[in-house]
Design a protein around this motif. Structure first.
Motif, mmCIF file in Angstrom:
data_model
loop_
_atom_site.group_PDB
_atom_site.id
_atom_site.type_symbol
_atom_site.label_atom_id
_atom_site.label_comp_id
_atom_site.label_asym_id
_atom_site.label_seq_id
_atom_site.Cartn_x
_atom_site.Cartn_y
_atom_site.Cartn_z
ATOM 1 N N GLU A 64 -21.054 37.370 -5.649
ATOM 2 C CA GLU A 64 -19.602 37.634 -5.605
ATOM 3 C C GLU A 64 -19.174 38.449 -6.839
ATOM 4 O O GLU A 64 -19.727 38.266 -7.927
ATOM 5 N N MET A 65 -18.203 39.337 -6.629
ATOM 6 C CA MET A 65 -17.661 40.104 -7.761
ATOM 7 C C MET A 65 -17.081 39.118 -8.774
ATOM 8 O O MET A 65 -16.361 38.204 -8.406
ATOM 9 N N VAL A 66 -17.448 39.234 -10.042
ATOM 10 C CA VAL A 66 -16.964 38.332 -11.082
ATOM 11 C C VAL A 66 -15.633 38.851 -11.625
ATOM 12 O O VAL A 66 -15.538 39.973 -12.069
ATOM 13 N N GLN A 67 -14.636 37.984 -11.528
ATOM 14 C CA GLN A 67 -13.317 38.340 -12.041
ATOM 15 C C GLN A 67 -13.288 38.036 -13.539
ATOM 16 O O GLN A 67 -13.950 37.121 -14.002
ATOM 17 N N LYS A 68 -12.517 38.743 -14.305
ATOM 18 C CA LYS A 68 -12.495 38.525 -15.756
ATOM 19 C C LYS A 68 -12.118 37.083 -16.092
ATOM 20 O O LYS A 68 -12.680 36.470 -16.975
ATOM 21 N N LEU A 69 -11.188 36.511 -15.370
ATOM 22 C CA LEU A 69 -10.781 35.125 -15.660
ATOM 23 C C LEU A 69 -11.927 34.167 -15.376
ATOM 24 O O LEU A 69 -12.065 33.135 -16.035
ATOM 25 N N ASP A 70 -12.796 34.504 -14.404
ATOM 26 C CA ASP A 70 -13.997 33.685 -14.178
ATOM 27 C C ASP A 70 -14.806 33.567 -15.461
ATOM 28 O O ASP A 70 -15.267 32.489 -15.846
ATOM 29 N N VAL A 71 -15.004 34.735 -16.079
ATOM 30 C CA VAL A 71 -15.851 34.777 -17.288
ATOM 31 C C VAL A 71 -15.202 33.979 -18.412
ATOM 32 O O VAL A 71 -15.837 33.170 -19.082
ATOM 33 N N ILE A 72 -13.904 34.171 -18.552
ATOM 34 C CA ILE A 72 -13.172 33.447 -19.606
ATOM 35 C C ILE A 72 -13.262 31.939 -19.359
ATOM 36 O O ILE A 72 -13.567 31.150 -20.256
ATOM 37 N N ALA A 73 -13.054 31.542 -18.098
ATOM 38 C CA ALA A 73 -13.101 30.111 -17.770
ATOM 39 C C ALA A 73 -14.495 29.540 -18.015
ATOM 40 O O ALA A 73 -14.649 28.472 -18.618
ATOM 41 N N ASN A 74 -15.504 30.280 -17.590
ATOM 42 C CA ASN A 74 -16.885 29.798 -17.765
ATOM 43 C C ASN A 74 -17.230 29.652 -19.242
ATOM 44 O O ASN A 74 -17.756 28.625 -19.681
ATOM 45 N N ASP A 75 -16.900 30.670 -20.011
ATOM 46 C CA ASP A 75 -17.218 30.631 -21.447
ATOM 47 C C ASP A 75 -16.419 29.531 -22.154
ATOM 48 O O ASP A 75 -16.932 28.851 -23.052
ATOM 49 N N THR A 76 -15.186 29.324 -21.724
ATOM 50 C CA THR A 76 -14.340 28.290 -22.362
ATOM 51 C C THR A 76 -14.925 26.899 -22.148
ATOM 52 O O THR A 76 -15.065 26.108 -23.084
ATOM 53 N N ILE A 77 -15.299 26.610 -20.897
ATOM 54 C CA ILE A 77 -15.862 25.281 -20.609
ATOM 55 C C ILE A 77 -17.179 25.106 -21.344
ATOM 56 O O ILE A 77 -17.430 24.074 -21.998
ATOM 57 N N ALA A 78 -18.025 26.139 -21.311
ATOM 58 C CA ALA A 78 -19.331 26.033 -21.986
ATOM 59 C C ALA A 78 -19.139 25.820 -23.489
ATOM 60 O O ALA A 78 -19.830 24.993 -24.095
ATOM 61 N N THR A 79 -18.180 26.503 -24.073
ATOM 62 C CA THR A 79 -17.935 26.344 -25.515
ATOM 63 C C THR A 79 -17.429 24.936 -25.832
ATOM 64 O O THR A 79 -17.950 24.260 -26.732
ATOM 65 N N CYS A 80 -16.456 24.463 -25.070
ATOM 66 C CA CYS A 80 -15.885 23.118 -25.339
ATOM 67 C C CYS A 80 -16.945 22.034 -25.147
ATOM 68 O O CYS A 80 -17.073 21.111 -25.962
ATOM 69 N N LEU A 81 -17.744 22.163 -24.092
ATOM 70 C CA LEU A 81 -18.784 21.145 -23.863
ATOM 71 C C LEU A 81 -19.896 21.265 -24.901
ATOM 72 O O LEU A 81 -20.528 20.276 -25.272
ATOM 73 N N GLY A 82 -20.105 22.500 -25.355
ATOM 74 C CA GLY A 82 -21.185 22.724 -26.328
ATOM 75 C C GLY A 82 -20.981 21.944 -27.616
ATOM 76 O O GLY A 82 -21.940 21.638 -28.324
ATOM 77 N N TYR A 83 -19.712 21.564 -27.888
ATOM 78 C CA TYR A 83 -19.451 20.804 -29.120
ATOM 79 C C TYR A 83 -19.638 19.309 -28.903
ATOM 80 O O TYR A 83 -19.369 18.506 -29.781
ATOM 81 N N ARG A 84 -20.007 18.930 -27.685
ATOM 82 C CA ARG A 84 -20.189 17.501 -27.408
ATOM 83 C C ARG A 84 -21.688 17.208 -27.416
ATOM 84 O O ARG A 84 -22.415 17.670 -26.550
ATOM 85 N N ASP A 85 -22.162 16.429 -28.410
ATOM 86 C CA ASP A 85 -23.622 16.259 -28.526
ATOM 87 C C ASP A 85 -24.159 15.272 -27.486
ATOM 88 O O ASP A 85 -25.344 14.989 -27.451
ATOM 89 N N ASN A 86 -23.259 14.758 -26.632
ATOM 90 C CA ASN A 86 -23.777 13.865 -25.586
ATOM 91 C C ASN A 86 -23.980 14.591 -24.253
ATOM 92 O O ASN A 86 -24.250 13.972 -23.232
ATOM 93 N N VAL A 87 -23.849 15.932 -24.294
ATOM 94 C CA VAL A 87 -24.119 16.736 -23.092
ATOM 95 C C VAL A 87 -25.489 17.386 -23.249
ATOM 96 O O VAL A 87 -25.748 18.071 -24.244
ATOM 97 N N GLY A 88 -26.356 17.135 -22.282
ATOM 98 C CA GLY A 88 -27.695 17.716 -22.358
ATOM 99 C C GLY A 88 -27.774 19.018 -21.581
ATOM 100 O O GLY A 88 -28.329 20.009 -22.031
ATOM 101 N N ILE A 89 -27.190 19.011 -20.362
ATOM 102 C CA ILE A 89 -27.345 20.173 -19.466
ATOM 103 C C ILE A 89 -25.991 20.549 -18.873
ATOM 104 O O ILE A 89 -25.190 19.659 -18.540
ATOM 105 N N MET A 90 -25.749 21.840 -18.750
ATOM 106 C CA MET A 90 -24.567 22.339 -18.053
ATOM 107 C C MET A 90 -25.003 23.225 -16.890
ATOM 108 O O MET A 90 -25.914 24.061 -17.053
ATOM 109 N N VAL A 91 -24.373 23.036 -15.758
ATOM 110 C CA VAL A 91 -24.640 23.869 -14.573
ATOM 111 C C VAL A 91 -23.312 24.485 -14.145
ATOM 112 O O VAL A 91 -22.328 23.756 -13.985
ATOM 113 N N SER A 92 -23.306 25.816 -14.006
ATOM 114 C CA SER A 92 -22.070 26.492 -13.618
ATOM 115 C C SER A 92 -22.307 27.387 -12.416
ATOM 116 O O SER A 92 -23.386 28.003 -12.296
ATOM 117 N N GLU A 93 -21.308 27.516 -11.576
ATOM 118 C CA GLU A 93 -21.398 28.438 -10.443
ATOM 119 C C GLU A 93 -21.662 29.845 -10.933
ATOM 120 O O GLU A 93 -22.282 30.646 -10.248
#
Ligand code: P6P
Length: 330
Positions: A64-93
């Motif tokens: 699917e064509m990636v919309q700019k907000l998709d990228v922003i949303a994906n990076d935002t969630i990955a960044t916020c979760l990345g600061y949680r040391d109790n998360v081992g794996i992230m899976v994103s669409e």
């Protein structure tokens, strides 16, 4: 009378106090998701004012064509979760492969799966879009380095699930297995405020939600159901289809009815993704008294075989899902 303000973070902590099995670190994890969705909501509200509308020119693993907000949303969630040391794996669409923050162990024991911005093709026309998330715990019996063993778990093993709909207001619904609870983002304080606890889905509803353009491609039983709802005998059915899963599901959760995405010629296994769309919404639907099936089995019982596996989805009021199945299985 003094109006109580119960924000999401307090609610999660209260939920955990009531259920000693959950650890406080779980609320720490969920707070990362709520933070991310507050940031995404701010971006969605400003869509069109800054250069975040439109396509990036890239395509995602779904083709699917990636919309700019998709990228922003994906990076935002990955960044916020990345600061949680109790998360081992992230899976994103949006990601071809899982992000291994840390080999799951007793500390990094959560696996978070998400569709960062579902319905993103609707962004440019200001139609409601949403974030969907699912949370699993690591499997104690997973082989060392067997990342997929932790990820490919059936939906009944989810420990939490939720969605956020970015619409006229930003609303979050989540469950940890003890009912569905709903919050509205209050922009004046930047926090999700509790609006409904123990949300229940009406057991029946005469609203069906399907893309009728594909009706001739659907299995015969589904076509029979779609013919029946239009008869005088059925009486009073209405069609509502926004084309944004989170929005169509949110309406179904609150008002009842049924959402259908059956197999089509283009998507013979269904279009929607099992791990981070159907499973979390099925968990919520069942916690609210509804049901969710792929036509053959309960969504939450499906054993996933691949990361971006697709499924058919019939989800909504128990009576209406059963009615669809009665036609499909006839
Ligand atoms: P169709 C959006 O692209 C999405 O993934 C879901 O949000 C939505 O329910 C579905 O696809 C709509 O698909 O084929 O009807 O356009």
């Amino acid at each position: 009378m003094k109006q109580t303000i119960l924000v999401l973070e307090q609610h999660i902590l209260e939920q955990q106090r009531a259920h000693p099995c959950a650890s406080g670190e779980f609320s720490w994890l969920l707070s990362a998701i709520t933070l991310a969705t507050r940031v995404i909501s701010a971006h969605v509200r400003r869509a069109g004012l800054v250069d975040i509308l439109g396509e990036t020119g890239a395509t995602n693993v779904q083709g699917e064509m990636v919309q700019k907000l998709d990228v922003i949303a994906n990076d935002t969630i990955a960044t916020c979760l990345g600061y949680r040391d109790n998360v081992g794996i992230m899976v994103s669409e949006e990601d071809d492969e899982p992000r291994i923050l840390k080999e799951p162990d007793d500390r990094a024991k959560y696996i978070v799966l998400f569709d960062p911005l579902d319905g993103s093709s609707n962004i440019d026309v200001n139609v409601s879009i949403g974030t969907i998330f699912s949370i699993l715990q690591r499997r104690d019996d997973a082989g060392a380095g067997k990342v997929m063993d932790h990820i490919l778990q059936p939906g009944y093993r989810q420990i939490a699930a939720g969605y956020v709909i970015y619409s006229s207001s930003t609303v979050m619904a989540y469950t940890t297995g003890y009912g569905v609870h709903m919050f509205t983002l209050d922009p004046s304080i930047g926090a999700f405020r509790l609006v409904r606890e123990h949300v229940t889905m009406p057991t029946s509803g005469k609203t069906y939600s399907v893309n009728e353009a594909y009706s001739r491609q659907f299995p015969k039983g589904i076509q029979d159901y779609l013919d029946w709802v239009k008869t005088d005998k059925a009486g009073g059915y209405g069609l509502r289809y926004i084309g944004s899963l989170v929005a169509d599901f949110h309406r179904t959760l609150l008002h009842g009815g049924v959402f259908l995405y059956p197999p089509t010629l283009k998507a013979p296994k269904g279009k929607l993704r099992l791990l981070y769309e159907a499973n979390p919404l099925a968990f919520i639907a069942e916690q609210a008294g509804g049901s969710a099936t792929d036509g053959k089995q309960r969504i939450l019982d499906k054993i996933p075989t691949s990361l971006h596996e697709r499924t058919s989805l019939i989800i909504g009021s128990k009576d209406e899902v059963e009615r669809v199945l009665s036609f499909w299985r006839a």
